[in-house]
Design an enzyme around this catalytic site. Structure first.
Site, short mmCIF file in Angstrom:
data_model
loop_
_atom_site.label_atom_id
_atom_site.label_comp_id
_atom_site.label_asym_id
_atom_site.label_seq_id
_atom_site.Cartn_x
_atom_site.Cartn_y
_atom_site.Cartn_z
N ILE A 13 -60.08 13.50 49.99
CA ILE A 13 -61.43 13.56 50.57
C ILE A 13 -61.69 14.93 51.18
CG2 ILE A 13 -63.06 12.43 52.13
CD1 ILE A 13 -61.20 9.98 52.05
N ASN A 33 -49.80 19.93 56.69
CA ASN A 33 -48.33 20.03 56.66
C ASN A 33 -47.78 19.82 55.25
OD1 ASN A 33 -48.58 17.33 56.21
ND2 ASN A 33 -47.30 16.66 57.92
N ASP A 59 -48.36 21.31 61.13
CA ASP A 59 -48.31 19.88 61.35
C ASP A 59 -49.00 19.65 62.70
OD1 ASP A 59 -47.52 17.29 62.15
OD2 ASP A 59 -45.82 17.39 60.76
N PHE A 81 -59.10 14.94 59.18
CA PHE A 81 -58.67 14.11 58.05
C PHE A 81 -57.18 13.84 58.05
CE2 PHE A 81 -62.31 16.29 55.91
CZ PHE A 81 -62.98 15.19 55.45
N LYS A 85 -52.01 6.78 55.13
CA LYS A 85 -52.92 5.65 54.95
C LYS A 85 -52.44 4.50 54.07
CE LYS A 85 -55.28 7.66 50.98
NZ LYS A 85 -55.24 6.74 49.87
N SER A 125 -62.71 4.19 59.29
CA SER A 125 -62.59 3.27 58.17
C SER A 125 -63.31 1.97 58.50
CB SER A 125 -61.10 2.98 57.96
OG SER A 125 -60.94 1.89 57.09
N TYR A 151 -51.51 0.69 60.17
CA TYR A 151 -52.44 1.74 59.74
C TYR A 151 -53.84 1.46 60.30
CZ TYR A 151 -55.91 4.01 56.81
OH TYR A 151 -57.01 4.70 56.39
N LYS A 155 -56.43 3.60 63.23
CA LYS A 155 -57.86 3.97 63.13
C LYS A 155 -58.64 3.41 64.32
CE LYS A 155 -58.14 6.20 59.23
NZ LYS A 155 -58.84 7.35 58.82
N PHE A 179 -64.78 2.93 53.09
CA PHE A 179 -63.71 2.08 52.57
C PHE A 179 -63.05 2.66 51.33
CE2 PHE A 179 -62.68 -2.71 52.90
CZ PHE A 179 -61.35 -2.43 52.75
N ARG A 232 -65.04 -4.58 45.42
CA ARG A 232 -65.10 -3.57 46.47
C ARG A 232 -66.36 -2.73 46.29
NH1 ARG A 232 -61.44 -5.82 48.98
NH2 ARG A 232 -59.39 -4.95 49.40
N ASP A 297 -54.80 -7.90 51.62
CA ASP A 297 -56.16 -7.76 51.08
C ASP A 297 -57.12 -8.68 51.82
OD1 ASP A 297 -56.41 -5.74 49.21
OD2 ASP A 297 -55.49 -6.94 47.61
C1 UD1 Z 1 -57.18 0.17 50.99
C2 UD1 Z 1 -56.96 -0.24 52.43
C3 UD1 Z 1 -57.72 0.61 53.37
C4 UD1 Z 1 -57.64 2.07 53.05
C5 UD1 Z 1 -58.08 2.27 51.61
C6 UD1 Z 1 -58.06 3.71 51.21
C7 UD1 Z 1 -56.68 -2.67 52.36
C8 UD1 Z 1 -57.38 -3.97 52.47
N1 UD1 Z 1 -57.42 -1.61 52.61
O1 UD1 Z 1 -58.42 -0.33 50.61
O2 UD1 Z 1 -57.22 0.39 54.65
O3 UD1 Z 1 -58.47 2.79 53.92
O4 UD1 Z 1 -57.17 1.56 50.80
O5 UD1 Z 1 -56.78 4.18 51.15
O6 UD1 Z 1 -55.54 -2.55 52.05
N2 UD1 Z 1 -55.87 -3.18 43.21
C9 UD1 Z 1 -55.20 -3.71 42.13
N3 UD1 Z 1 -54.13 -3.03 41.64
C10 UD1 Z 1 -53.69 -1.83 42.18
C11 UD1 Z 1 -54.41 -1.31 43.30
C12 UD1 Z 1 -55.49 -2.02 43.78
O7 UD1 Z 1 -55.56 -4.78 41.62
O8 UD1 Z 1 -52.70 -1.27 41.70
C13 UD1 Z 1 -57.05 -3.91 43.71
C14 UD1 Z 1 -56.90 -4.41 45.14
O9 UD1 Z 1 -56.37 -5.70 45.20
C15 UD1 Z 1 -58.34 -4.34 45.65
C16 UD1 Z 1 -58.96 -3.17 44.86
O10 UD1 Z 1 -58.12 -2.97 43.73
O11 UD1 Z 1 -59.04 -5.50 45.30
C17 UD1 Z 1 -59.02 -1.89 45.66
O12 UD1 Z 1 -57.73 -1.66 46.20
P1 UD1 Z 1 -57.37 -0.26 46.90
O13 UD1 Z 1 -57.77 0.88 46.03
O14 UD1 Z 1 -55.94 -0.34 47.30
O15 UD1 Z 1 -58.31 -0.19 48.16
P2 UD1 Z 1 -58.53 -1.23 49.33
O16 UD1 Z 1 -57.52 -2.30 49.32
O17 UD1 Z 1 -59.93 -1.67 49.28
#
Ligand code: UD1
Length: 333
Positions: A13, A33, A59, A81, A85, A125, A151, A155, A179, A232, A297
């Site tokens: 970002i 860092n 750092d 930033f 995370k 977040s 984590y 925040k 998000f 999402r 999740d």
């Molecule tokens: C996550 C974190 C959030 C963080 C954000 C950015 C949670 C609930 N939230 O968001 O704190 O700020 O990352 O780093 O953990 N998915 C898959 N397969 C994968 C990866 C993800 O199916 O290999 C799905 C997940 O189940 C979810 C969606 O994709 O439904 C998005 O996942 P992800 O990219 O990890 O983001 P968040 O979980 O929304």
């Protein structure tokens, strides 16, 4: 033009924000860092913006070194930033998260205080919202504070620290609550490329698309959604970068006190839909398997975008289709 300090720990970002700021004429001092980033990203930023930046490998937990940045440069505002995370990692190593995210932020606030720098944009977040005692959509006034992992706790705690600092020091601070940033700069000279196995959906899909990984894992296909996979609100990282620019202009030009702003798009995409979009971009199948849901999740998270429109005059503009087209153009070039 004002000089902005950008603290950085994970270059996705911040690098897009740096380009937006440089294109708008700001001077940047960047500290990092290099724990989850690579130095060549500075060359890409230079290529995109045609403007040099000052870089120092600091750092932010190193108080003295961080202070020397403020004594050497005349800093007008900070965009913060520098955080780590990964939810699962924070559960395994909570102290690492408290140390990096909270102690690092305290050092930054102390240095800002010492050098009378009172303007700050913080990357917060949507996970700060209390999803236990209320239902989304969340507005900025919704309750915060039910954190299921270290984590998210960091925040939440940092937002509380920033509120205190605003009250005690009269600072101007905007916390941007977002998000799921994905995609990349249209040039694809910068993009999300974590040094370790990606936790998030898009960098993982990219690695499957490029053949680096054999298959993608869908975490759960038994959700109550049309295709069973979870949904999402994915924001284009360039839109998010521009939101940081708008917030910076706001703190530099007015008294904002402490305020938070949701930066969302109000559009939803499921995991399966995301796979289909990537397949279209690359013109090939993405092999995938279905696995169990991830324990952390959350079942629902939607945030109102009204304040971003009224307060920052910002709307997320880049559609998934446009972003996908950029990627396809890049892959075909
Ligand atoms: C996550 C974190 C959030 C963080 C954000 C950015 C949670 C609930 N939230 O968001 O704190 O700020 O990352 O780093 O953990 N998915 C898959 N397969 C994968 C990866 C993800 O199916 O290999 C799905 C997940 O189940 C979810 C969606 O994709 O439904 C998005 O996942 P992800 O990219 O990890 O983001 P968040 O979980 O929304």
């Amino acid at each position: 033009m004002p000089t902005i300090l950008v603290t950085w720990w994970c270059w996705f970002i911040w690098s897009h924000t740096a380009v937006a700021l440089l294109e708008d004429g700001y001077d940047l001092v960047i500290v990092d860092n290099l724990s989850n980033s690579e130095i060549w990203v500075l060359d890409s930023i230079d290529e995109l913006s045609w403007k040099p930046v000052v870089y120092d490998s600091v750092d932010i937990r190193d108080e003295e070194w961080l202070s020397s940045i403020f004594s050497t440069h005349s800093i007008h505002a900070v965009i913060h930033f520098a955080w780590i995370k990964a939810v699962w990692e924070s559960c395994e190593f909570p102290f690492r998260y408290y140390d990096n995210n909270i102690v690092g932020t305290i050092n930054l606030l102390k240095a800002m205080d010492r050098y009378q720098v009172k303007k700050l944009i913080f990357s917060s977040s949507a996970t700060v919202y209390d999803s236990l005692s209320q239902k989304s959509p969340y507005s900025e006034q919704s309750l915060t504070g039910y954190c299921t992992n270290p984590y998210w706790t960091t925040k939440f705690v940092i937002e509380q620290l920033l509120r205190d600092i605003w009250m005690r020091r009269g600072s101007d601070i905007i916390a941007l609550r977002y998000f799921n940033p994905i995609w990349a700069h249209p040039s694809w000279l910068i993009w999300e490329n974590p040094q370790w196995v990606p936790n998030n959906i898009f960098p993982y899909l990219m690695k499957v698309a490029s053949g680096e990984y054999d298959e993608f894992t869908i975490f759960g296909d038994d959700y109550d959604t049309p295709d069973g996979t979870w949904i999402r609100d994915y924001i284009h990282v360039v839109d998010l970068a521009n939101a940081h620019l708008a917030a910076l202009k706001k703190v530099l030009s007015s008294k904002t006190w402490f305020t938070s702003v949701n930066i969302w798009t109000w559009t939803w995409t499921s995991v399966l839909e995301m796979i289909q979009i990537v397949q279209k971009c690359i013109g090939a199948e993405i092999p995938y398997k279905v696995w169990a849901r991830r324990p952390w999740d959350i079942s629902e998270s939607v945030a109102s975008v009204a304040k971003a429109k009224s307060y920052l005059d910002r709307e997320s503009k880049l559609s998934v289709k446009e972003a996908a087209q950029d990627w396809r153009n890049y892959l075909q070039a």
